[in-house]
Design a protein around this motif. Structure first.
Motif, PDB file in Angstrom:
ATOM      1  N   SER A  64     -14.656  28.202 -32.442  1.00  0.00           N
ATOM      2  CA  SER A  64     -15.101  29.292 -33.159  1.00  0.00           C
ATOM      3  C   SER A  64     -14.347  30.818 -32.728  1.00  0.00           C
ATOM      4  CB  SER A  64     -16.404  29.315 -33.285  1.00  0.00           C
ATOM      5  OG  SER A  64     -16.958  28.174 -33.793  1.00  0.00           O
ATOM      6  N   LEU A  69      -8.739  32.796 -30.763  1.00  0.00           N
ATOM      7  CA  LEU A  69      -7.836  33.693 -31.568  1.00  0.00           C
ATOM      8  C   LEU A  69      -6.650  33.058 -31.913  1.00  0.00           C
ATOM      9  CD1 LEU A  69      -8.408  37.034 -29.492  1.00  0.00           C
ATOM     10  CD2 LEU A  69      -9.452  36.297 -31.866  1.00  0.00           C
ATOM     11  N   SER A 103      -5.499  31.541 -35.565  1.00  0.00           N
ATOM     12  CA  SER A 103      -6.586  32.167 -36.410  1.00  0.00           C
ATOM     13  C   SER A 103      -6.131  33.425 -37.199  1.00  0.00           C
ATOM     14  CB  SER A 103      -7.763  32.804 -35.589  1.00  0.00           C
ATOM     15  OG  SER A 103      -7.763  33.787 -35.011  1.00  0.00           O
ATOM     16  N   VAL A 157      -7.497  36.149 -37.416  1.00  0.00           N
ATOM     17  CA  VAL A 157      -8.207  37.624 -36.798  1.00  0.00           C
ATOM     18  C   VAL A 157      -7.084  38.784 -36.468  1.00  0.00           C
ATOM     19  CG1 VAL A 157      -9.376  38.803 -35.008  1.00  0.00           C
ATOM     20  CG2 VAL A 157     -10.206  36.500 -35.944  1.00  0.00           C
ATOM     21  N   PRO A 158      -6.084  38.387 -35.855  1.00  0.00           N
ATOM     22  CA  PRO A 158      -5.173  39.468 -35.773  1.00  0.00           C
ATOM     23  C   PRO A 158      -4.336  39.882 -37.109  1.00  0.00           C
ATOM     24  CG  PRO A 158      -4.759  37.520 -34.077  1.00  0.00           C
ATOM     25  CD  PRO A 158      -5.787  37.010 -35.142  1.00  0.00           C
ATOM     26  N   PHE A 176      -7.074  42.013 -38.699  1.00  0.00           N
ATOM     27  CA  PHE A 176      -8.156  43.137 -38.018  1.00  0.00           C
ATOM     28  C   PHE A 176      -7.819  44.516 -38.532  1.00  0.00           C
ATOM     29  CE2 PHE A 176      -8.535  45.844 -34.411  1.00  0.00           C
ATOM     30  CZ  PHE A 176      -9.815  45.542 -33.989  1.00  0.00           C
ATOM     31  N   VAL A 195      -9.630  45.154 -41.672  1.00  0.00           N
ATOM     32  CA  VAL A 195     -11.173  45.125 -41.348  1.00  0.00           C
ATOM     33  C   VAL A 195     -11.549  46.213 -41.020  1.00  0.00           C
ATOM     34  CG1 VAL A 195     -13.025  43.945 -40.466  1.00  0.00           C
ATOM     35  CG2 VAL A 195     -11.208  42.622 -41.496  1.00  0.00           C
ATOM     36  N   PHE A 197     -13.931  40.982 -43.460  1.00  0.00           N
ATOM     37  CA  PHE A 197     -13.239  39.902 -42.835  1.00  0.00           C
ATOM     38  C   PHE A 197     -13.267  38.431 -43.470  1.00  0.00           C
ATOM     39  CE2 PHE A 197     -13.794  36.063 -39.858  1.00  0.00           C
ATOM     40  CZ  PHE A 197     -12.682  36.162 -39.115  1.00  0.00           C
ATOM     41  N   GLY A 203      -9.628  37.282 -44.767  1.00  0.00           N
ATOM     42  CA  GLY A 203      -9.315  36.021 -43.851  1.00  0.00           C
ATOM     43  C   GLY A 203      -9.047  34.755 -44.867  1.00  0.00           C
TER      44      GLY A 203
END
Length: 326
Positions: free
Chosen positions: A21, A24, A27, A29-30, A33, A36, A257, A261
């Motif tokens: 979970s 990184l 995922s 996220v980068p 980011f 967001v 996000f 995402g």
């Protein structure tokens, strides 16, 4: 006894749920980011204005219908992208099987009259592995073809290096080898037809991958989806600021996000042939093919008329110790 390379057939170990979970690498996220944070900063500014007494910035927007529409568009986007990803995986699985079947047929059925026939046969099997590697490089649009050097002689490599479509040229070389063996009476017409059909299936798999690669998501759909995402995320603070106050940036960041995402996941797996962590493991698949062919070459076929060495099958019938079991 030849030296074998072993490859584990066990699936990847299941990682800890909590550890996954917060991972990184691999995922989205980068990638999301910055978007967001943009939404969160704008929400923070709006919350500050609202708390300063300008409460007219809070707008009574009913986001139910836009949320449903956006959700349907995102589901369609990710489902379409995953269909492309899964279709690419099925095509590469079929290509792997076609190479296995054709290599086994060449190794078992093509009659060896001289020691040089064995060398040519091994070269043809290496060309099958080269076809998979060349297909991978072709789909990734890579100009460096050094991976092919170990799978063919220098003369062939120097010629193929300047070709526009290397996988098709390799398929031509394999087909030419099969036709030559037929003319030398080392193959009969039925065997030639069966092997040619397998070679055709390999080229069909190449075409299937090219179809996925060269048919991207329609530009108008991608533009409209991103415009709707921006409108939704930038309008959220105006809807939530009167109820959440200073918590507005946090909630907006979380919701942004989620939707950004989902859209980014569809974008990443839309082209499954690249080098991203979520793309197909084409390097591993090609390595599997090489190892399978190395294992096949370690067996001496029965169709050999040039020396007195016995095949594994012949030795197996003359000894009490089975030689085909490991």
């Amino acid at each position: 006894m030849p030296k074998f390379r072993y490859l584990s057939q066990q699936p990847g170990k299941q990682q800890n749920w909590l550890k996954t979970s917060f991972r990184l690498k691999g995922s989205v996220v980068p990638a999301v980011f910055s978007r967001v944070m943009l939404c969160a900063v704008l929400s923070l500014i709006l919350a500050y204005i609202y708390q300063a007494g300008y409460q007219t910035v809070a707008l009574p927007i009913d986001g139910t219908i836009p949320s449903v529409v956006l959700g349907l568009l995102l589901v369609f986007r990710t489902n379409t992208a995953y269909e492309r990803f899964w279709e690419g995986r099925k095509i590469w699985g079929a290509l792997n099987n076609h190479i296995r079947n054709l290599s086994r047929a060449i190794w078992v059925y093509v009659v060896e009259e001289t020691p040089h026939d064995r060398i040519n046969k091994i070269s043809s099997l290496n060309l099958l592995a080269a076809f998979a590697v060349a297909t991978k490089l072709h789909l990734r649009n890579e100009q460096n073809h050094a991976e092919l050097k170990d799978l063919m002689n220098h003369k062939k490599y120097a010629k193929l290096e300047h070709m526009n479509h290397i996988p098709l040229e390799i398929a031509f070389l394999v087909g030419d080898y099969l036709q030559e063996q037929y003319q030398r009476n080392c193959l009969n017409s039925y065997q030639l037809t069966a092997m040619s059909n397998l070679l055709d299936d390999m080229v069909d798999a190449l075409g299937g991958c090219e179809r996925i690669l060269k048919t991207p998501m329609p530009l108008a759909y991608a533009i409209h989806l991103r415009q709707l995402l921006l409108i939704y995320c930038l309008s959220l603070p105006f809807e939530l600021v009167d109820r959440l106050g200073w918590w507005t940036p946090v909630v907006v960041a979380i919701l942004s996000f989620i939707v950004f995402g989902i859209e980014e996941i569809g974008l990443e797996i839309e082209n499954p042939f690249g080098k991203d962590p979520n793309d197909l493991p084409l390097d591993q698949i090609c390595e599997n093919i090489k190892i399978n062919l190395e294992d096949l070459i370690s067996f001496a076929p029965s169709v050999r008329n040039w020396d007195h060495q016995k095949s594994f099958a012949q030795q197996d019938t003359e000894t009490s110790q089975p030689l085909l079991e490991y």
